[in-house]
Write an enzyme that holds these catalytic residues in place. Sequence first.
Site, PDB file in Angstrom:
ATOM      1  CB  CYS A   1     -14.342   2.627   1.110  1.00 47.47           C
ATOM      2  SG  CYS A   1     -13.534   3.356   2.540  1.00 47.47           S
TER       3      CYS A   1
ATOM      4  CG  HIS B   1     -10.713  -4.992  -2.783  1.00 42.74           C
ATOM      5  ND1 HIS B   1     -10.991  -3.645  -2.676  1.00 42.74           N
ATOM      6  CD2 HIS B   1     -10.412  -5.411  -1.524  1.00 42.74           C
ATOM      7  CE1 HIS B   1     -10.859  -3.271  -1.417  1.00 42.74           C
ATOM      8  NE2 HIS B   1     -10.517  -4.329  -0.697  1.00 42.74           N
TER       9      HIS B   1
ATOM     10  CB  CYS C   1     -10.507   2.473   4.700  1.00 35.68           C
ATOM     11  SG  CYS C   1     -11.625   1.059   4.804  1.00 35.68           S
ATOM     12  CB  CYS C   2     -15.499   3.332   6.150  1.00 31.83           C
ATOM     13  SG  CYS C   2     -15.431   1.799   5.206  1.00 31.83           S
TER      14      CYS C   2
ATOM     15  CG  HIS D   1      -2.080  -0.932   1.161  1.00 36.13           C
ATOM     16  ND1 HIS D   1      -1.917  -2.272   1.403  1.00 36.13           N
ATOM     17  CD2 HIS D   1      -3.414  -0.775   0.923  1.00 36.13           C
ATOM     18  CE1 HIS D   1      -3.075  -2.896   1.320  1.00 36.13           C
ATOM     19  NE2 HIS D   1      -3.996  -2.012   1.023  1.00 36.13           N
TER      20      HIS D   1
ATOM     21  CG  ASP E   1      -0.071   0.133  -4.122  1.00 38.29           C
ATOM     22  OD1 ASP E   1      -0.973  -0.575  -3.631  1.00 38.29           O
ATOM     23  OD2 ASP E   1       0.808   0.670  -3.432  1.00 38.29           O
ATOM     24  N   GLY E   2      -0.746  -2.895  -5.499  1.00 35.76           N
ATOM     25  CA  GLY E   2      -1.851  -3.852  -5.445  1.00 35.76           C
ATOM     26  C   GLY E   2      -3.178  -3.191  -5.116  1.00 35.76           C
TER      27      GLY E   2
ATOM     28  CD  GLU F   1     -12.261  -5.767   2.183  1.00 35.76           C
ATOM     29  OE1 GLU F   1     -12.779  -5.034   3.018  1.00 35.76           O
ATOM     30  OE2 GLU F   1     -11.085  -5.646   1.801  1.00 35.76           O
TER      31      GLU F   1
HETATM   32 ZN   LIG Z   1     -13.633   1.497   3.864  1.00 34.71          ZN
END
Ligand SMILES: [Zn+2]
Length: 628
Positions: A325, A255, A391-392, A145, A193-194, A307
Site C-alpha cells: 500500500c 506510518h 488493505c493491500c 478509521h 481521522d487518525g 509500520e
Molecule cells: Zn496494505
Amino acid sequence: MTSVQTIGSSVVPTADAHVRLRPIDGRGIVIRDGLLADRQRVNREITLLRGAEELERAGTFDNLRIAAGLMSGERGGWVFSDSDVYKWLEALAWEMGREPSPELEALARDAIDLVSAAQEPDGYLNSWCQVVDPAWRWSDLKTGHELYCAGHLIQAGVAFARAVGDTSLLTVGRRFADLIDESFGSDARMGTDGHPGIEVALVELYRQTAASRYLKLADTLTARRGSGTFADGCFDLSYYQDAEPVRDARSIAGHAVRALYLAAGVTDLYAETGDDALFASMLRQWDELASTKTYLTGGIGSRHYGEAIGDPYELPPDRAYCETCAAIASIMWNWRLLLVTGESRFADLLERTLYNGFLSGLSLDGASFFYTNPLQSRSGERRHRWHPVACCPPNIMRLLASLHHYLATTSDGGVQLHQYATSTIRAVVPVAGPVELAVETGYPWSGSVSVEVLECGDVEWTLSLRVPGWARGAVVDGQPVAPGYADLTRRWRPGDRVVLELDVSPRLTAPNPRIDAVRGCVALERGPVVYCFEAGDLPVGASLADVALQTDAAPADSGPLAPLGGFPGVSVAGVVCDLDGWRQVEYVDVREVPRDSAPTPAQLLAIPYFAWANREDGGMRVWIPKSE
Ligand SMILES: [Zn+2]
C-alpha cells in the site's frame, strides 16, 4: 447531481487547477501488449474475481449485510474492513471502464446495492459502528478509521461516475460526505481521522461535483493535523500524522501509508487552492523521502513497529517493511506532483516504484499477495491468498485496473509520454485538436520505443518523451538526449514516427555509503527493473549468505526465464566464499578473524525482483557484497 467532469481518469484537476500537465481520459489510453498489459489482464481474469471470493470468505460482505439488516450475526474482521470492499469496487469501476464485462458488472451491482442498503438514513455508513456499538460513532477518531473508510467509499463512487457513468455509489458517498461536513466542517466537532485518506477523496469529490464544501472540508481536516490531538496512544504522534502542522512539516515520518495518502491529498489540495505553504511542504517532504528514505525498489517504510518510514538512511534490506500500500500511495503522490510540476523526477520515482516495489506485491498468476516487500529474505517467503488486514490486495487491484491513466498527459502545447508500453493514446491537445499516437515497444525489457502519429491537426505541437534518470546514452532518432523530457516540436503529420532508444543493458548499482546496512554491497538493475538473486538459482550447495559479486566484469543477459514469464535473466560474475570459519554466531578478536580460503568463481543468475517467490521456497536478496 451536477457533474462537471466526465473525463474517466483517476485524478482530474479542475480547469482552474494549479497544474502544468493534465491527465488524459482513461478511456483514451489502451495498453495493448507487454508486461503491463499482462498484469492488467491477470487482474481482470484472476485477481478481481479472487477478490470477490476472499471478501466473501473473510465475512467482509457479511458485515455490510448485517449492518443493512439483511442477515443476523456478529460482525467479524477489523474495524476498517469496509474499506476493502470499497477499494475492490473502485478496481471494478476502472476495469469496467477499460473494457465492459457482464460478470464484473453483476458483481459491482450487487455490492453497490449492498453498500447502499447498509447506509443509515442520515448518511452514516460504517458496519463496525452500526453493528457493534452505535454509540461509538465519532468517539474514537484516533483508531476508528470512520473517515478513512468514508474516503475509500467516496473514491469508489467517483470512479464509477468517471469510468462507467454510474452515479449510484457516488450518491452514497456524497450523502456520507455531507454528514461528515455537517459534523466536522465547522467548529462543532474538532478533530480528524487518525488514518488519512479522506483528504484525497474529498478533493476528488469536489472535482467531480463542483461543490466547494468538500474542498473546504479537506482543507479544514488537513489544517487540524499537528495539534497533538492523538497523544497518549500506542504510537507517537507521527504515526497518526499529528506531530506537526502540515504546512510547517520539514520531514516526512510516521506510518508510511498514512503519510503518503496524506501527501497525495495535500498535493491535490494545493492543486485546487494554490496554497503555496502546502506545496512548499510537499516538496520538502518529497526531497527528504526520495533522497534518504526510499529503497532501491521504490519501497517505503523500514520499520515494522508502527509500520514507519524510519530515519534518513535507515534502509535495512532484510527488515524492510515496504508495505505494498505504501508503494501504491507513493505512486499516487508522485503522479500528482508530476501533474503539478511537469518535472521528470516524479515520473522517475513513479516508474521505479511501479516496476519493483509495487509489482512485487502480486504473484505472477495473480492469485496471491505480499503485504511487506523486503529486499532480502534469508529463508524465503510465502505469498498469501489474502491477509487478515486486507488493505493491500484490493489496493493492488485498483491500481492495476487504472494503470493506463499514468502513461501520458497533455499540456496546452502537446502530449507527454511518461511511462512506456505498447499502447494507443488518444488525447485532445488545445493547440492541435485530437491527437492519436501508437506506441510500440518491448519496454521494460527492451529500451526501444517507437511512437507513430496516427492523427493530429496540421499545426505545430510538441511531443515530449521522458528520458529516465537511469538512462545513459539515450538517443531520439539518432540524436543524443539527456535525462528529463526530450521535447520534439514539429508540425507533425499522420504517419510520422520517432524512435527513442534507451540502453537497458544490465548495470551494477552502488548504494549511498550512509546506508550502513548495505555498505560494501552492489545491486543489479536492468532498465527500470531491479534484479535479485534467489537461493534456488545458486550453484549446488551454495548459500545466499556466502556469495559476492565481481564488479570488474559487466553483467550480461542470460536469456528468457521460462518459468518466470520469459522475462530476461541476467548472468553476473561472482564468487562463492568459503566461510566455514564462521559457522555459528561468534565474535572474535579482530586479530583472530578466520582466514577465508580462496573463493570459488561462479556465474550467478539474477531475476527481476518483482518476480521473486513465484517458484520454490528459498531465500532472496537484492544487495550482494562486492568480492574483495
Ligand atoms: Zn496494505
